[in-house]
Scaffold this motif. Structure first.
Motif, PDB file in Angstrom:
ATOM      1  N   ASP A  24      30.888  34.054  47.689  1.00 52.15           N
ATOM      2  CA  ASP A  24      29.966  33.109  48.324  1.00 52.15           C
ATOM      3  C   ASP A  24      28.662  33.784  48.753  1.00 52.15           C
ATOM      4  N   GLU A  25      27.636  32.970  48.904  1.00 51.22           N
ATOM      5  CA  GLU A  25      26.320  33.408  49.347  1.00 51.22           C
ATOM      6  C   GLU A  25      26.408  34.082  50.724  1.00 51.22           C
ATOM      7  N   GLY A  26      25.760  35.259  50.832  1.00 49.95           N
ATOM      8  CA  GLY A  26      25.622  35.940  52.112  1.00 49.95           C
ATOM      9  C   GLY A  26      26.837  36.678  52.628  1.00 49.95           C
ATOM     10  N   VAL A  27      27.900  36.748  51.856  1.00 45.07           N
ATOM     11  CA  VAL A  27      29.128  37.419  52.301  1.00 45.07           C
ATOM     12  C   VAL A  27      28.912  38.924  52.372  1.00 45.07           C
ATOM     13  N   LEU A  28      29.515  39.544  53.364  1.00 48.21           N
ATOM     14  CA  LEU A  28      29.592  41.004  53.437  1.00 48.21           C
ATOM     15  C   LEU A  28      31.009  41.380  53.037  1.00 48.21           C
ATOM     16  N   MET A  29      31.151  41.961  51.852  1.00 53.12           N
ATOM     17  CA  MET A  29      32.465  42.417  51.392  1.00 53.12           C
ATOM     18  C   MET A  29      32.794  43.710  52.120  1.00 53.12           C
ATOM     19  N   ASP A  30      33.865  43.661  52.913  1.00 55.04           N
ATOM     20  CA  ASP A  30      34.296  44.841  53.648  1.00 55.04           C
ATOM     21  C   ASP A  30      35.709  45.211  53.207  1.00 55.04           C
ATOM     22  N   GLU A  31      36.295  46.191  53.876  1.00 54.68           N
ATOM     23  CA  GLU A  31      37.615  46.685  53.488  1.00 54.68           C
ATOM     24  C   GLU A  31      38.682  45.595  53.585  1.00 54.68           C
ATOM     25  N   ILE A  32      38.572  44.728  54.589  1.00 55.51           N
ATOM     26  CA  ILE A  32      39.564  43.663  54.772  1.00 55.51           C
ATOM     27  C   ILE A  32      39.482  42.655  53.636  1.00 55.51           C
ATOM     28  N   LYS A  33      38.269  42.285  53.247  1.00 53.45           N
ATOM     29  CA  LYS A  33      38.105  41.331  52.134  1.00 53.45           C
ATOM     30  C   LYS A  33      38.533  41.958  50.804  1.00 53.45           C
ATOM     31  N   VAL A  34      38.265  43.250  50.631  1.00 52.54           N
ATOM     32  CA  VAL A  34      38.701  43.935  49.408  1.00 52.54           C
ATOM     33  C   VAL A  34      40.229  43.959  49.339  1.00 52.54           C
ATOM     34  N   ALA A  35      40.888  44.190  50.470  1.00 52.62           N
ATOM     35  CA  ALA A  35      42.360  44.179  50.493  1.00 52.62           C
ATOM     36  C   ALA A  35      42.894  42.789  50.144  1.00 52.62           C
ATOM     37  N   GLU A  36      42.257  41.744  50.658  1.00 52.19           N
ATOM     38  CA  GLU A  36      42.648  40.372  50.327  1.00 52.19           C
ATOM     39  C   GLU A  36      42.458  40.107  48.834  1.00 52.19           C
ATOM     40  N   TYR A  37      41.336  40.543  48.304  1.00 54.93           N
ATOM     41  CA  TYR A  37      40.998  40.413  46.888  1.00 54.93           C
ATOM     42  C   TYR A  37      42.037  41.114  46.018  1.00 54.93           C
ATOM     43  N   HIS A  38      42.329  42.369  46.337  1.00 52.59           N
ATOM     44  CA  HIS A  38      43.303  43.131  45.556  1.00 52.59           C
ATOM     45  C   HIS A  38      44.690  42.489  45.622  1.00 52.59           C
ATOM     46  N   ALA A  39      45.114  42.051  46.811  1.00 51.76           N
ATOM     47  CA  ALA A  39      46.429  41.423  46.955  1.00 51.76           C
ATOM     48  C   ALA A  39      46.518  40.164  46.096  1.00 51.76           C
ATOM     49  N   PHE A  40      45.451  39.371  46.095  1.00 48.61           N
ATOM     50  CA  PHE A  40      45.450  38.164  45.269  1.00 48.61           C
ATOM     51  C   PHE A  40      45.603  38.521  43.791  1.00 48.61           C
ATOM     52  N   LEU A  41      44.804  39.479  43.319  1.00 47.10           N
ATOM     53  CA  LEU A  41      44.859  39.865  41.905  1.00 47.10           C
ATOM     54  C   LEU A  41      46.254  40.346  41.523  1.00 47.10           C
ATOM     55  N   LEU A  42      46.831  41.213  42.344  1.00 50.36           N
ATOM     56  CA  LEU A  42      48.146  41.784  42.036  1.00 50.36           C
ATOM     57  C   LEU A  42      49.260  40.733  42.070  1.00 50.36           C
ATOM     58  N   ASN A  43      49.110  39.727  42.920  1.00 46.95           N
ATOM     59  CA  ASN A  43      50.140  38.695  43.046  1.00 46.95           C
ATOM     60  C   ASN A  43      49.948  37.512  42.103  1.00 46.95           C
ATOM     61  N   SER A  44      48.765  37.392  41.500  1.00 50.86           N
ATOM     62  CA  SER A  44      48.465  36.193  40.714  1.00 50.86           C
ATOM     63  C   SER A  44      48.263  36.437  39.227  1.00 50.86           C
ATOM     64  N   LEU A  45      48.024  37.693  38.836  1.00 50.74           N
ATOM     65  CA  LEU A  45      47.736  37.996  37.438  1.00 50.74           C
ATOM     66  C   LEU A  45      48.768  38.959  36.869  1.00 50.74           C
ATOM     67  N   GLU A  46      48.917  38.918  35.547  1.00 53.46           N
ATOM     68  CA  GLU A  46      49.776  39.880  34.858  1.00 53.46           C
ATOM     69  C   GLU A  46      48.949  41.104  34.505  1.00 53.46           C
ATOM     70  N   SER A  47      49.515  42.259  34.743  1.00 52.68           N
ATOM     71  CA  SER A  47      48.846  43.531  34.476  1.00 52.68           C
ATOM     72  C   SER A  47      49.069  43.944  33.023  1.00 52.68           C
ATOM     73  N   PRO A  48      48.075  44.582  32.401  1.00 55.57           N
ATOM     74  CA  PRO A  48      46.714  44.817  32.872  1.00 55.57           C
ATOM     75  C   PRO A  48      45.896  43.532  32.758  1.00 55.57           C
ATOM     76  N   PHE A  49      44.908  43.381  33.644  1.00 56.01           N
ATOM     77  CA  PHE A  49      44.099  42.172  33.635  1.00 56.01           C
ATOM     78  C   PHE A  49      42.619  42.511  33.590  1.00 56.01           C
ATOM     79  N   SER A  50      41.847  41.506  33.173  1.00 53.74           N
ATOM     80  CA  SER A  50      40.396  41.638  33.092  1.00 53.74           C
ATOM     81  C   SER A  50      39.764  40.666  34.072  1.00 53.74           C
TER      82      SER A  50
END
Length: 122
Positions: A24-50
């Motif tokens: 989203d516009e104006g977001v500051l991606m910090d460590e907490i948001k990166v952890a949320e992002y990574h958790a979503f990817l690992l739980n929602s996609l099959e590895s390896p993913f693009s």
């Protein structure tokens, strides 16, 4: 196609191993948001993913987030759609900060070209 809203934006799951990320516009991606992002990817996609990173909006990162955002070993490739020269420059800076981290990364101006490139990777 599944659209998931997260605290920083949305992720569109295009297939079992391909997702589009729109921060989203104006977001500051910090460590907490990166952890949320990574958790979503690992739980929602099959590895390896693009990932298709669609830079529709302007946002920024903390230095720690910059260092960790693309460090999942499950990431096969990243296609970044930059709609402006500023988007290209910020993407190049992020790539340089990470020393390319052995990732297959390409920058595109058109979403369709990025999707085609990712779809053709084997």
């Amino acid at each position: 196609m599944k659209i998931c809203n997260l605290s920083f934006g949305k992720i569109v799951v295009l297939s079992k191993n391909l997702a589009e990320v729109i921060v989203d516009e104006g977001v500051l991606m910090d460590e907490i948001k990166v952890a949320e992002y990574h958790a979503f990817l690992l739980n929602s996609l099959e590895s390896p993913f693009s990932l298709l990173i669609n830079k529709k909006h302007s946002y920024c990162y903390t230095f720690s987030a910059q260092k960790n955002i693309a460090k999942l070993k499950q990431i096969k490739a990243l296609a970044v759609v930059a709609h402006t020269s500023g988007g290209v420059m910020s993407t190049e800076t992020l790539i340089n900060v990470n020393g390319n981290y052995k990732l297959n990364i390409r920058v595109f101006y058109k979403r369709e070209e990025a999707v085609t490139w990712l779809s053709n990777l084997e």
